[in-house]
Motif scaffolding. Structure first.
Motif, PDB file in Angstrom:
ATOM      1  N   LEU A   1      -3.871  14.966  -5.056  1.00 10.95           N
ATOM      2  CA  LEU A   1      -5.556  14.905  -5.351  1.00 10.95           C
ATOM      3  C   LEU A   1      -5.563  13.216  -6.225  1.00 10.95           C
ATOM      4  N   PHE A   2      -4.390  12.185  -6.712  1.00  7.28           N
ATOM      5  CA  PHE A   2      -4.645  11.492  -6.969  1.00  7.28           C
ATOM      6  C   PHE A   2      -4.350   9.906  -5.705  1.00  7.28           C
ATOM      7  N   GLY A   3      -3.150  10.505  -5.279  1.00  5.16           N
ATOM      8  CA  GLY A   3      -3.147   9.991  -4.147  1.00  5.16           C
ATOM      9  C   GLY A   3      -3.822   9.525  -2.914  1.00  5.16           C
ATOM     10  N   LEU A   4      -4.637  10.918  -2.801  1.00  4.38           N
ATOM     11  CA  LEU A   4      -5.534  10.424  -1.871  1.00  4.38           C
ATOM     12  C   LEU A   4      -6.662   9.778  -2.374  1.00  4.38           C
ATOM     13  N   ILE A   5      -7.462  10.046  -3.117  1.00  7.44           N
ATOM     14  CA  ILE A   5      -8.143   8.461  -3.534  1.00  7.44           C
ATOM     15  C   ILE A   5      -7.597   8.090  -4.393  1.00  7.44           C
ATOM     16  N   THR A   6      -6.001   7.345  -4.233  1.00 15.48           N
ATOM     17  CA  THR A   6      -5.963   6.024  -4.065  1.00 15.48           C
ATOM     18  C   THR A   6      -6.056   5.522  -2.564  1.00 15.48           C
ATOM     19  N   ALA A   7      -6.162   6.013  -1.523  1.00 16.38           N
ATOM     20  CA  ALA A   7      -5.846   6.242   0.039  1.00 16.38           C
ATOM     21  C   ALA A   7      -7.448   5.618  -0.075  1.00 16.38           C
ATOM     22  N   PHE A   8      -8.429   6.660  -0.182  1.00 12.55           N
ATOM     23  CA  PHE A   8      -9.561   6.281  -0.034  1.00 12.55           C
ATOM     24  C   PHE A   8      -9.983   4.774  -0.658  1.00 12.55           C
ATOM     25  N   VAL A   9      -9.676   4.434  -2.095  1.00 17.77           N
ATOM     26  CA  VAL A   9      -9.766   3.008  -1.848  1.00 17.77           C
ATOM     27  C   VAL A   9      -9.354   2.081  -1.993  1.00 17.77           C
ATOM     28  N   LEU A  10      -8.226   2.165  -1.161  1.00 22.43           N
ATOM     29  CA  LEU A  10      -7.509   1.165  -0.500  1.00 22.43           C
ATOM     30  C   LEU A  10      -7.708   0.942   0.771  1.00 22.43           C
ATOM     31  N   SER A  11      -8.247   2.704   1.167  1.00 24.57           N
ATOM     32  CA  SER A  11      -9.347   1.857   2.867  1.00 24.57           C
ATOM     33  C   SER A  11     -10.860   1.192   2.617  1.00 24.57           C
ATOM     34  N   LEU A  12     -11.464   0.775   1.088  1.00 24.83           N
ATOM     35  CA  LEU A  12     -12.456   0.090   0.818  1.00 24.83           C
ATOM     36  C   LEU A  12     -12.269  -1.251   0.793  1.00 24.83           C
ATOM     37  N   ILE A  13     -10.621  -1.580   0.518  1.00 23.39           N
ATOM     38  CA  ILE A  13     -10.513  -2.847   0.634  1.00 23.39           C
ATOM     39  C   ILE A  13      -9.922  -3.328   1.683  1.00 23.39           C
ATOM     40  N   TYR A  14      -8.975  -2.433   2.269  1.00 20.22           N
ATOM     41  CA  TYR A  14      -8.387  -3.320   3.684  1.00 20.22           C
ATOM     42  C   TYR A  14      -8.917  -2.631   4.748  1.00 20.22           C
TER      43      TYR A  14
ATOM     44  N   GLY B   1       1.170  -1.067   0.589  1.00 24.20           N
ATOM     45  CA  GLY B   1      -0.108  -0.013  -0.026  1.00 24.20           C
ATOM     46  C   GLY B   1       1.026   1.418  -0.125  1.00 24.20           C
ATOM     47  N   PHE B   2       2.202   1.290   0.706  1.00 25.15           N
ATOM     48  CA  PHE B   2       2.306   2.313   0.828  1.00 25.15           C
ATOM     49  C   PHE B   2       3.790   2.397  -0.425  1.00 25.15           C
ATOM     50  N   PHE B   3       3.722   1.605  -1.428  1.00 31.62           N
ATOM     51  CA  PHE B   3       4.539   1.942  -2.793  1.00 31.62           C
ATOM     52  C   PHE B   3       3.600   1.955  -3.624  1.00 31.62           C
ATOM     53  N   ILE B   4       2.209   1.600  -3.181  1.00 30.13           N
ATOM     54  CA  ILE B   4       1.720   2.040  -4.600  1.00 30.13           C
ATOM     55  C   ILE B   4       0.607   3.470  -4.574  1.00 30.13           C
ATOM     56  N   ILE B   5       0.377   3.299  -3.231  1.00 34.41           N
ATOM     57  CA  ILE B   5       0.527   5.556  -3.237  1.00 34.41           C
ATOM     58  C   ILE B   5       0.975   6.326  -3.011  1.00 34.41           C
ATOM     59  N   LEU B   6       2.817   5.875  -3.429  1.00 31.96           N
ATOM     60  CA  LEU B   6       3.803   6.949  -3.660  1.00 31.96           C
ATOM     61  C   LEU B   6       4.154   7.025  -4.861  1.00 31.96           C
ATOM     62  N   TRP B   7       4.156   5.216  -5.727  1.00 34.50           N
ATOM     63  CA  TRP B   7       3.810   5.530  -7.348  1.00 34.50           C
ATOM     64  C   TRP B   7       3.028   6.137  -8.072  1.00 34.50           C
ATOM     65  N   VAL B   8       1.768   6.276  -7.774  1.00 35.37           N
ATOM     66  CA  VAL B   8       0.727   6.491  -8.321  1.00 35.37           C
ATOM     67  C   VAL B   8       0.890   8.378  -7.365  1.00 35.37           C
ATOM     68  N   PHE B   9       1.379   8.673  -6.348  1.00 35.01           N
ATOM     69  CA  PHE B   9       1.661  10.610  -6.448  1.00 35.01           C
ATOM     70  C   PHE B   9       2.622  10.557  -7.494  1.00 35.01           C
TER      71      PHE B   9
END
Length: 276
Positions: free
Chosen positions: A193-206, A151-159
């Motif tokens: 903006l894209f990073g926060l959207i990614t975080a929200f999606v991750l919060s729905l999954i995990y 999750g850390f790397f996904i957020i960092l890569w998207v950002f």
């Protein structure tokens, strides 16, 4: 829109790197730890080569050996494999470095000692804490201990990717022109903006971590990741080089690829330990 430089090469390297990281995470903690040990050693070598000048000669061998030991102790202590008292061994590092400098009889001895220890602080400690997210993931109830790191790397890569493309398309206002003239406020805001959207999606999954904590953790990753990027740019500017190395085609060296990780991980680790 500005044409991104070396985009095919950058993309290929990023994909290969992503496969290595994700593959090691799926295989387990010790495979990932092995990959990150390579990052620590290669990164320390890059760092010491960058700052080596006519009158500055950091202790490369002591730095790499010391960094490897520090990295290992952090991981082993956090996995309850060795007693936390082993961390006391770290206080002898300055004395070892000072003693070695007396034997070497180089110019600028205290600068050499300081730079040797800074390399360990800059690289070995953050990477050891990153691997230590494995046992934390189990404590938080994740089915797979590597999910927190993924999750850390996904957020960092998207950002990072979003900031790159948004900045290339509409970036006009420089974020820190002195050290990184290509970074813009528009790129950073778009990336966030894209990073926060990614975080929200991750919060729905995990759902082991609440959406609020996911969002706060993402802000920490993005803010201090950007600071880490700028810090590495400051280092390269101070020694007048474009890339920290040539190990990663299209990206430069290990420090170029992990600059955001090195400063964001310690802050993220502290947040998780205090608030989750």
């Amino acid at each position: 829109m500005k044409k991104p430089e070396n985009l095919p090469l950058r993309t290929t390297t990023a994909i290969v790197f992503g496969i290595l990281v994700i593959g090691s995470l799926l295989l387990g903690q010790w495979y990932f730890a092995g990959l990150m040990l390579f990052v620590v050693i290669a990164g320390l070598l890059e760092f010491y080569n960058l700052i080596s000048k006519e009158d500055l000669e950091p202790q490369k061998i002591i730095g790499i050996i010391g960094g490897t030991i520090v990295y290992g102790i952090i991981i082993l202590v956090n996995n309850d494999i060795i007693n936390p008292q082993f961390t006391l061994l770290l206080v002898v590092l300055p004395a070892v470095s000072i003693g070695a400098e007396m034997v070497r009889k180089r110019a600028a001895p205290f600068q050499n000692v300081g730079l040797t220890l800074v390399g360990i602080l800059y690289l070995a400690i953050p990477m050891g804490l990153l691997v230590s997210f494995f046992p934390i993931g189990l404590e938080l109830g994740f089915d797979s201990a590597g999910i927190l790191i993924l999750g850390f790397f996904i957020i960092l890569w998207v950002f990072d990717s979003a900031a790159y493309f948004v900045g290339s398309a509409i970036g006009k206002h420089k974020l820190c022109e002195r050290f990184s003239p290509k970074k813009t406020w528009e790129g950073m805001i778009g990336g966030m903006l894209f990073g926060l959207i990614t975080a929200f999606v991750l919060s729905l999954i995990y759902k082991q971590i609440s959406v609020l904590h996911w969002l706060v953790m993402t802000l920490i990753i993005m803010i201090f990741g950007t600071l880490g990027d700028l810090a590495e740019s400051m280092l390269k500017r101070s020694v007048n080089v474009k890339d920290s190395g040539r190990l990663l085609p299209g990206h430069g060296g290990i420090l170029d690829r992990f600059d955001a990780v090195l400063l964001s991980v310690p802050f993220l680790y502290v947040y998780i330990r205090f608030f989750l």
